[in-house]
Design a protein around this motif. Structure first.
Motif, PDB file in Angstrom:
ATOM      1  N   GLU A 104      -3.634 -12.815   3.647  1.00 30.48           N
ATOM      2  CA  GLU A 104      -2.408 -12.021   3.680  1.00 30.48           C
ATOM      3  C   GLU A 104      -2.622 -10.509   3.723  1.00 30.48           C
ATOM      4  O   GLU A 104      -1.741  -9.778   4.188  1.00 30.48           O
ATOM      5  CB  GLU A 104      -1.549 -12.352   2.441  1.00 30.48           C
ATOM      6  N   ALA A 105      -3.749 -10.043   3.208  1.00 23.95           N
ATOM      7  CA  ALA A 105      -3.910  -8.600   3.028  1.00 23.95           C
ATOM      8  C   ALA A 105      -3.872  -7.846   4.356  1.00 23.95           C
ATOM      9  O   ALA A 105      -4.319  -8.357   5.393  1.00 23.95           O
ATOM     10  CB  ALA A 105      -5.227  -8.304   2.303  1.00 23.95           C
ATOM     11  N   SER A 106      -3.331  -6.622   4.307  1.00 24.98           N
ATOM     12  CA  SER A 106      -3.337  -5.776   5.506  1.00 24.98           C
ATOM     13  C   SER A 106      -4.688  -5.078   5.641  1.00 24.98           C
ATOM     14  O   SER A 106      -5.476  -5.034   4.694  1.00 24.98           O
ATOM     15  CB  SER A 106      -2.236  -4.729   5.387  1.00 24.98           C
ATOM     16  N   GLU A 107      -4.922  -4.521   6.808  1.00 24.01           N
ATOM     17  CA  GLU A 107      -6.191  -3.816   7.044  1.00 24.01           C
ATOM     18  C   GLU A 107      -6.341  -2.658   6.062  1.00 24.01           C
ATOM     19  O   GLU A 107      -7.419  -2.393   5.537  1.00 24.01           O
ATOM     20  CB  GLU A 107      -6.236  -3.300   8.485  1.00 24.01           C
ATOM     21  N   LEU A 110      -7.474  -3.919   2.780  1.00 19.89           N
ATOM     22  CA  LEU A 110      -8.896  -4.268   2.797  1.00 19.89           C
ATOM     23  C   LEU A 110      -9.760  -3.021   2.602  1.00 19.89           C
ATOM     24  O   LEU A 110     -10.775  -3.049   1.897  1.00 19.89           O
ATOM     25  CB  LEU A 110      -9.254  -4.949   4.125  1.00 19.89           C
ATOM     26  N   ASP A 111      -9.321  -1.921   3.196  1.00 19.80           N
ATOM     27  CA  ASP A 111     -10.061  -0.676   3.033  1.00 19.80           C
ATOM     28  C   ASP A 111     -10.081  -0.240   1.571  1.00 19.80           C
ATOM     29  O   ASP A 111     -11.097   0.250   1.068  1.00 19.80           O
ATOM     30  CB  ASP A 111      -9.439   0.427   3.900  1.00 19.80           C
ATOM     31  N   GLN A 112      -8.944  -0.428   0.908  1.00 16.27           N
ATOM     32  CA  GLN A 112      -8.886  -0.079  -0.514  1.00 16.27           C
ATOM     33  C   GLN A 112      -9.934  -0.856  -1.302  1.00 16.27           C
ATOM     34  O   GLN A 112     -10.593  -0.305  -2.197  1.00 16.27           O
ATOM     35  CB  GLN A 112      -7.496  -0.379  -1.091  1.00 16.27           C
ATOM     36  N   LEU A 113     -10.081  -2.142  -0.974  1.00 17.76           N
ATOM     37  CA  LEU A 113     -11.080  -2.956  -1.676  1.00 17.76           C
ATOM     38  C   LEU A 113     -12.481  -2.413  -1.426  1.00 17.76           C
ATOM     39  O   LEU A 113     -13.307  -2.323  -2.340  1.00 17.76           O
ATOM     40  CB  LEU A 113     -10.986  -4.411  -1.219  1.00 17.76           C
ATOM     41  N   THR A 114     -12.751  -2.059  -0.180  1.00 21.80           N
ATOM     42  CA  THR A 114     -14.066  -1.507   0.147  1.00 21.80           C
ATOM     43  C   THR A 114     -14.347  -0.254  -0.671  1.00 21.80           C
ATOM     44  O   THR A 114     -15.442  -0.095  -1.242  1.00 21.80           O
ATOM     45  CB  THR A 114     -14.135  -1.166   1.644  1.00 21.80           C
ATOM     46  N   PHE A 146      -2.542  -8.139  -3.720  1.00 22.29           N
ATOM     47  CA  PHE A 146      -2.572  -8.370  -2.276  1.00 22.29           C
ATOM     48  C   PHE A 146      -2.315  -9.838  -1.930  1.00 22.29           C
ATOM     49  O   PHE A 146      -1.992 -10.164  -0.788  1.00 22.29           O
ATOM     50  CB  PHE A 146      -3.916  -7.930  -1.694  1.00 22.29           C
ATOM     51  N   SER A 147      -2.491 -10.728  -2.901  1.00 26.66           N
ATOM     52  CA  SER A 147      -2.294 -12.150  -2.616  1.00 26.66           C
ATOM     53  C   SER A 147      -0.815 -12.475  -2.389  1.00 26.66           C
ATOM     54  O   SER A 147      -0.495 -13.422  -1.679  1.00 26.66           O
ATOM     55  CB  SER A 147      -2.799 -12.988  -3.783  1.00 26.66           C
ATOM     56  N   GLY A 148       0.067 -11.699  -3.031  1.00 30.90           N
ATOM     57  CA  GLY A 148       1.484 -11.984  -2.901  1.00 30.90           C
ATOM     58  C   GLY A 148       1.907 -13.226  -3.667  1.00 30.90           C
ATOM     59  O   GLY A 148       3.047 -13.667  -3.550  1.00 30.90           O
ATOM     60  N   GLN A 149       1.009 -13.790  -4.467  1.00 31.56           N
ATOM     61  CA  GLN A 149       1.330 -15.016  -5.205  1.00 31.56           C
ATOM     62  C   GLN A 149       1.925 -14.637  -6.571  1.00 31.56           C
ATOM     63  O   GLN A 149       1.234 -14.597  -7.585  1.00 31.56           O
ATOM     64  CB  GLN A 149       0.069 -15.861  -5.378  1.00 31.56           C
ATOM     65  N   GLN A 150       3.233 -14.434  -6.591  1.00 31.28           N
ATOM     66  CA  GLN A 150       3.910 -13.960  -7.800  1.00 31.28           C
ATOM     67  C   GLN A 150       3.672 -14.856  -9.013  1.00 31.28           C
ATOM     68  O   GLN A 150       3.427 -14.367 -10.114  1.00 31.28           O
ATOM     69  CB  GLN A 150       5.416 -13.875  -7.538  1.00 31.28           C
ATOM     70  N   VAL A 151       3.760 -16.151  -8.808  1.00 33.81           N
ATOM     71  CA  VAL A 151       3.637 -17.069  -9.944  1.00 33.81           C
ATOM     72  C   VAL A 151       2.261 -16.949 -10.575  1.00 33.81           C
ATOM     73  O   VAL A 151       2.118 -16.794 -11.796  1.00 33.81           O
ATOM     74  CB  VAL A 151       3.909 -18.518  -9.506  1.00 33.81           C
ATOM     75  N   ALA A 152       1.232 -16.991  -9.742  1.00 32.82           N
ATOM     76  CA  ALA A 152      -0.130 -16.890 -10.256  1.00 32.82           C
ATOM     77  C   ALA A 152      -0.340 -15.545 -10.955  1.00 32.82           C
ATOM     78  O   ALA A 152      -0.974 -15.470 -12.012  1.00 32.82           O
ATOM     79  CB  ALA A 152      -1.135 -17.059  -9.114  1.00 32.82           C
ATOM     80  N   VAL A 153       0.197 -14.485 -10.375  1.00 33.37           N
ATOM     81  CA  VAL A 153       0.063 -13.167 -10.988  1.00 33.37           C
ATOM     82  C   VAL A 153       0.680 -13.161 -12.390  1.00 33.37           C
ATOM     83  O   VAL A 153       0.090 -12.652 -13.339  1.00 33.37           O
ATOM     84  CB  VAL A 153       0.728 -12.088 -10.108  1.00 33.37           C
ATOM     85  N   GLY A 154       1.855 -13.774 -12.511  1.00 32.82           N
ATOM     86  CA  GLY A 154       2.502 -13.844 -13.815  1.00 32.82           C
ATOM     87  C   GLY A 154       1.640 -14.570 -14.830  1.00 32.82           C
ATOM     88  O   GLY A 154       1.445 -14.091 -15.953  1.00 32.82           O
ATOM     89  N   LEU A 155       1.113 -15.702 -14.445  1.00 30.60           N
ATOM     90  CA  LEU A 155       0.271 -16.467 -15.357  1.00 30.60           C
ATOM     91  C   LEU A 155      -0.965 -15.673 -15.746  1.00 30.60           C
ATOM     92  O   LEU A 155      -1.357 -15.633 -16.911  1.00 30.60           O
ATOM     93  CB  LEU A 155      -0.145 -17.790 -14.707  1.00 30.60           C
ATOM     94  N   LEU A 156      -1.567 -15.013 -14.759  1.00 27.41           N
ATOM     95  CA  LEU A 156      -2.808 -14.272 -15.033  1.00 27.41           C
ATOM     96  C   LEU A 156      -2.561 -13.096 -15.959  1.00 27.41           C
ATOM     97  O   LEU A 156      -3.386 -12.796 -16.829  1.00 27.41           O
ATOM     98  CB  LEU A 156      -3.423 -13.796 -13.712  1.00 27.41           C
ATOM     99  N   ILE A 188     -15.502  -8.958  -2.474  1.00 30.12           N
ATOM    100  CA  ILE A 188     -14.898  -8.022  -1.526  1.00 30.12           C
ATOM    101  C   ILE A 188     -15.291  -8.394  -0.097  1.00 30.12           C
ATOM    102  O   ILE A 188     -14.451  -8.429   0.816  1.00 30.12           O
ATOM    103  CB  ILE A 188     -15.344  -6.584  -1.849  1.00 30.12           C
ATOM    104  N   GLU A 189     -16.568  -8.709   0.061  1.00 23.69           N
ATOM    105  CA  GLU A 189     -17.069  -8.989   1.395  1.00 23.69           C
ATOM    106  C   GLU A 189     -16.368 -10.187   2.034  1.00 23.69           C
ATOM    107  O   GLU A 189     -15.947 -10.127   3.199  1.00 23.69           O
ATOM    108  CB  GLU A 189     -18.583  -9.256   1.316  1.00 23.69           C
ATOM    109  N   SER A 190     -16.192 -11.245   1.250  1.00 23.32           N
ATOM    110  CA  SER A 190     -15.602 -12.446   1.848  1.00 23.32           C
ATOM    111  C   SER A 190     -14.101 -12.278   2.096  1.00 23.32           C
ATOM    112  O   SER A 190     -13.558 -12.903   3.009  1.00 23.32           O
ATOM    113  CB  SER A 190     -15.880 -13.676   0.976  1.00 23.32           C
ATOM    114  N   ILE A 191     -13.447 -11.462   1.292  1.00 25.90           N
ATOM    115  CA  ILE A 191     -12.033 -11.188   1.585  1.00 25.90           C
ATOM    116  C   ILE A 191     -11.932 -10.370   2.873  1.00 25.90           C
ATOM    117  O   ILE A 191     -11.103 -10.641   3.740  1.00 25.90           O
ATOM    118  CB  ILE A 191     -11.362 -10.448   0.411  1.00 25.90           C
ATOM    119  N   ARG A 192     -12.801  -9.375   2.958  1.00 31.88           N
ATOM    120  CA  ARG A 192     -12.823  -8.573   4.185  1.00 31.88           C
ATOM    121  C   ARG A 192     -13.071  -9.446   5.413  1.00 31.88           C
ATOM    122  O   ARG A 192     -12.550  -9.182   6.497  1.00 31.88           O
ATOM    123  CB  ARG A 192     -13.929  -7.516   4.095  1.00 31.88           C
TER     124      ARG A 192
END
Lengths: 216, 216
Positions: A104-107, A110-114, A146-156, A188-192
């Motif tokens: 889902e992440a935008s380019e 991804l740069d932010q992660l780098t 960046f995942s956009g997974q609201q439910v998982a984010v809440g649990l975490l 980071i590398e594998s998400i990129r």
DNA sequence: GAGAACAAAATTGTTGACAATCTTGTTGGA
DNA sequence: TCCAACAAGATTGTCAACAATTTTGTTCTC
């Protein structure tokens, strides 16, 4: 005991108590297992007991406070076994988030992660464990975001709240940053690379390492 | 509106309200998005408003109730997208539980799973979707129980509470039991084989199927 | 001196009333 | 007719006092 006065700025009393008490616990101002007497907290925060009560009920279901009938509330102590169990859940949930983020992440994101990765490498090279710890948090936060997974984010978020104490202890352990850096870079590398399976596996490897470190 | 009277049997008023209100929502007695007025609930359950309030705060953090400041509470409606997101989290968490169960379960417990599997096959062959649905629940419950992963179990119980409505809808869909039966049997088989990775994969395959069914 | 019974203190649970806020219906004017 | 201002009603947020429960300290008996 400082009396934090700021009751009636339009802010609801219960929210005031809730926010401040949560922050006090998370920040470590309250000793582990410390008794939380409703009257004392009410006076300390300048609200009534009913508001403190409501806040305590909410904090209980966040896992930060333990309440026993007619016996009162206290800051919950998380044993090492519990911390391990919590981190196991983090492992699969953050794995899910990483896999989603890889898709889902935008380019731009991804740069932010780098950038975070290079900053982390720099912090380790410079021997700054506290900076590294902060960047570590930020990396995990970003991936979740960046995942956009609201439910998982809440649990975490709930789970992470319960780990503050253990995490502090872990961050300052000598040699730990060096070990986890490569794991973080692999994430980071594998998400990129937009490879969800590799991203999930990398996150799992990393948090399995955290579990090993916790158990020592 | 029946007035459920049973106030002071030693049972705490707040617990009384909490248990009954939760069950009412889970059982479907409250329509989705129905307004929950504190005064009405208080009278209905024979407790005071403060107790109802406390119960509502707790139910809010369980995700069953939605509360807006000065505007009241209502039964939370879970959209299909949310149901999918929740099931994605279930997927990884139940995967974790299945992997743990494959390692931790006793021989006796494995036999229980086998029995459940044969009962499920029988229910499908006999064309009894409601029986199958009940056994379905029980299987998932047992796997969680046998995993010994308290934290994951807690999270899953909360998540499942939010899905009652969607699950009912899904269970009665024609052809659905036939499709999921083989997935369930695969789960049981890999746990019996004490193969954590296969067990996790089987659970994920199954719940990925549930997600597909939800999306239709 | 040890242990049980009792009394006092501390703390939480509950209640009813009051204040603040939002929603809804109405009225007046353009 | 439409819109803004206003008033009435409904509902939640807050408060202080009271009741129930648990804990702690004391006294009495053995």
């Amino acid at each position: 005991m400082p009396k934090e006065a700021r009751p009636g700025t339009g802010e609801q009393a219960k929210q005031h108590a809730l926010v401040h008490l949560r922050q006090a616990i998370l920040h470590g101002d309250m000793a582990p297992a410390q008794r939380l007497v409703e009257n004392e907290l009410a006076e300390q925060f300048g609200v009534t007991r009913a508001s403190v009560r409501a806040a305590l009920i909410e904090l209980e279901s966040e896992g930060l406070v333990e309440r026993i009938r007619n016996r009162g509330s206290r800051v919950r102590v998380v044993t090492v076994e519990e911390a391990v169990a919590i981190t196991e859940c983090r492992m699969v949930l953050e794995g899910l988030c990483a896999a989603k983020a890889a898709v889902e992440a935008s380019e731009d994101q991804l740069d932010q992660l780098t950038d975070l990765g290079t900053a982390m490498a720099k912090a380790v090279a410079g021997g700054e464990p506290l900076v590294y710890s902060r960047l570590n948090h930020e990396l995990h936060d970003r991936i979740r975001e960046f995942s956009g997974q609201q439910v998982a984010v809440g649990l975490l978020e709930r789970l992470n709240g319960q780990l503050v104490r253990h995490r502090f202890q872990l961050a300052l352990r000598p040699g730990r940053p060096q070990q986890s850096l490569s794991e973080h870079l692999a994430m980071i590398e594998s998400i990129r690379a937009r490879d969800p399976q590799a991203a999930e596996a990398a996150v799992r490897t990393h948090l399995a390492g955290v579990i090993d470190a916790l158990r020592q």
